[in-house]
Design a protein around this motif. Sequence first.
Motif: not given
Length: 179
Positions: A61-63, A72-75, A83-84, A87-89
């Motif tokens: 959950x933390x990951x 959300x902050x990706x440039x 990041x996606x 999240x999937x991992x």
Amino acid sequence: MTLIYCSECGGTYHLTPTVEFQCLTCDHRIAPRDISLDGQEAWAVDPAGRLGYVTDPAASLTAMDDAMESYLTAGDRQDRARALSAFQDAFTAYMKARTAGLTPPRRYTREDVHTALNAAADMINDELNIGESESDIVNLSVNASVTLMENPHATFEEVASENYSVSVEEILSWWDWGR
């Protein structure tokens, strides 16, 4: 789930009726208290009764939270893709833990914490039969705790403003606090 193998012979450990784990190959036994994993892992038993480990649901959950914040902050597109993927991992690890029967930790809202802290303050105030000044200090501590939960760097001035709509000087004047 990743299986835990016997250090004596390399066999797998299985749950026994005595709530120990026994290697079916060499009969070596270990107890749950003897299972040492890193903080990101938790032990589990698969449907066949074999001992293994998965990523702790709390760590997953933390990951997921971290990955969402990164997204959300990706440039750029590449950062969002990383990041996606993260999240999937983390979600996959979370689902493996859930499939292994592990439950996620309860997450508390600001309202949950505020309600519990106020109930604790009321209990202390009632049971100790403390005076009004001491009761106000207990309640001020509750309000400061809730504020600091959301903003760990909040100042006393911010606590006063957010919870009392008065100045610090006004609070300090109550019953001669700070004098």
